[in-house]
Design an enzyme around this catalytic site. Sequence first.
Site, PDB file in Angstrom:
ATOM      1  N   LYS A  41       0.829  -1.212   0.000  1.00  0.00           N
ATOM      2  CA  LYS A  41       0.000   0.000   0.000  1.00  0.00           C
ATOM      3  C   LYS A  41       0.861   1.260   0.000  1.00  0.00           C
ATOM      4  O   LYS A  41       0.630   2.177  -0.789  1.00  0.00           O
ATOM      5  CB  LYS A  41      -0.934   0.017   1.221  1.00  0.00           C
ATOM      6  CG  LYS A  41      -1.966  -1.094   1.239  1.00  0.00           C
ATOM      7  CD  LYS A  41      -2.895  -0.973   2.429  1.00  0.00           C
ATOM      8  CE  LYS A  41      -2.185  -0.990   3.766  1.00  0.00           C
ATOM      9  NZ  LYS A  41      -1.425  -2.238   4.000  1.00  0.00           N
ATOM     10  N   SER A  42       1.835   1.286   0.918  1.00  0.00           N
ATOM     11  CA  SER A  42       2.687   2.476   0.980  1.00  0.00           C
ATOM     12  C   SER A  42       3.504   2.609  -0.300  1.00  0.00           C
ATOM     13  O   SER A  42       3.719   3.725  -0.790  1.00  0.00           O
ATOM     14  CB  SER A  42       3.616   2.401   2.199  1.00  0.00           C
ATOM     15  OG  SER A  42       2.861   2.449   3.388  1.00  0.00           O
ATOM     16  N   GLU A 109      -1.585   5.235   6.321  1.00  0.00           N
ATOM     17  CA  GLU A 109      -2.005   4.632   7.601  1.00  0.00           C
ATOM     18  C   GLU A 109      -3.289   5.266   8.119  1.00  0.00           C
ATOM     19  O   GLU A 109      -3.448   5.528   9.325  1.00  0.00           O
ATOM     20  CB  GLU A 109      -0.884   4.754   8.642  1.00  0.00           C
ATOM     21  CG  GLU A 109       0.439   4.132   8.223  1.00  0.00           C
ATOM     22  CD  GLU A 109       0.424   2.601   8.211  1.00  0.00           C
ATOM     23  OE1 GLU A 109      -0.622   2.005   8.559  1.00  0.00           O
ATOM     24  OE2 GLU A 109       1.455   2.012   7.836  1.00  0.00           O
ATOM     25  N   CYS A 165       0.127 -15.113   0.758  1.00  0.00           N
ATOM     26  CA  CYS A 165      -0.020 -15.934   1.955  1.00  0.00           C
ATOM     27  C   CYS A 165       1.081 -16.988   1.993  1.00  0.00           C
ATOM     28  O   CYS A 165       1.671 -17.328   0.970  1.00  0.00           O
ATOM     29  CB  CYS A 165      -1.402 -16.584   1.943  1.00  0.00           C
ATOM     30  SG  CYS A 165      -1.737 -17.603   3.393  1.00  0.00           S
ATOM     31  N   CYS A 167       0.674 -20.002   2.080  1.00  0.00           N
ATOM     32  CA  CYS A 167       0.251 -21.132   1.243  1.00  0.00           C
ATOM     33  C   CYS A 167       0.454 -20.833  -0.234  1.00  0.00           C
ATOM     34  O   CYS A 167       0.238 -21.698  -1.086  1.00  0.00           O
ATOM     35  CB  CYS A 167      -1.216 -21.470   1.508  1.00  0.00           C
ATOM     36  SG  CYS A 167      -2.379 -20.249   0.836  1.00  0.00           S
ATOM     37  N   CYS A 202      -4.337 -15.631   3.595  1.00  0.00           N
ATOM     38  CA  CYS A 202      -5.573 -15.731   2.815  1.00  0.00           C
ATOM     39  C   CYS A 202      -6.739 -16.019   3.765  1.00  0.00           C
ATOM     40  O   CYS A 202      -6.543 -16.243   4.966  1.00  0.00           O
ATOM     41  CB  CYS A 202      -5.457 -16.824   1.753  1.00  0.00           C
ATOM     42  SG  CYS A 202      -5.455 -18.497   2.422  1.00  0.00           S
ATOM     43  N   CYS A 205      -6.314 -19.419   5.611  1.00  0.00           N
ATOM     44  CA  CYS A 205      -5.193 -19.550   6.555  1.00  0.00           C
ATOM     45  C   CYS A 205      -5.259 -18.546   7.705  1.00  0.00           C
ATOM     46  O   CYS A 205      -4.488 -18.644   8.654  1.00  0.00           O
ATOM     47  CB  CYS A 205      -3.860 -19.377   5.818  1.00  0.00           C
ATOM     48  SG  CYS A 205      -3.506 -20.661   4.593  1.00  0.00           S
TER      49      CYS A 205
END
Length: 225
Positions: A41-42, A109, A165, A167, A202, A205
Amino acid sequence: MPSAGPAAPLRPERYDALMLLGHAFSTGWVEVIAGPMFSGKSEELIRRVTRAIIAKQHVQVFKHAIDDRYASMAVASHAGRTLEAELVTSPAEVLERLEPGAQVVAVDEAQFLDIQIVDVVQHLADAGKRVIVAGLDLDFRGEPFGPMPELIARAEVVEKLTAICRCGLAATRTQRLIQGRPAHFNDPTVLVGAAESYEPRCRACHVVLRGPRETPLFAADASAY
Ligand code: ZN
């Protein structure tokens, strides 16, 4: 996009969709970048702001003062890129510090700011500014985080990013681990002295403990707020 020189012919392939938004919205607008931790995001906020700076637009970047992970006065991505930011503890401070002529206002944030940030963002967009907001859309419980749901609803454009994730699938949630174990739904958001870590997970998980605790939360060296 203001330019001192002669207007270059519009070549859409040279502009990403967000630059073209300037042509689609004649007034200001709101962009939200949401997703779990480690989703970039940042990094995405820095990318958009950097492009605006290159375009010689007047940009101001704010972030909540609670985020001191990497640098106190910078928006920093996990990838290590940084951008100078002004620290604020309340949405009102964004307006107080707003410079005359600011065209682009970015807030990182945003989940840590109180709900008044929604009015501030609306005000800025109504005043013709491009507002870029980044934040966690879900908390460690998988519940909507602070003002983010309302910001997402009121935004013209929303981008939900994913991380990876353990996984290997796309992670949409943030797993909180306290002393190596999944956090409990009722655990306090702020812990002092406990060994905490976060991982992108995810839906399948992501683990949030509910009901009675099988093991005590606090070791001797941890205390709760
Ligand atoms: Zn998974």
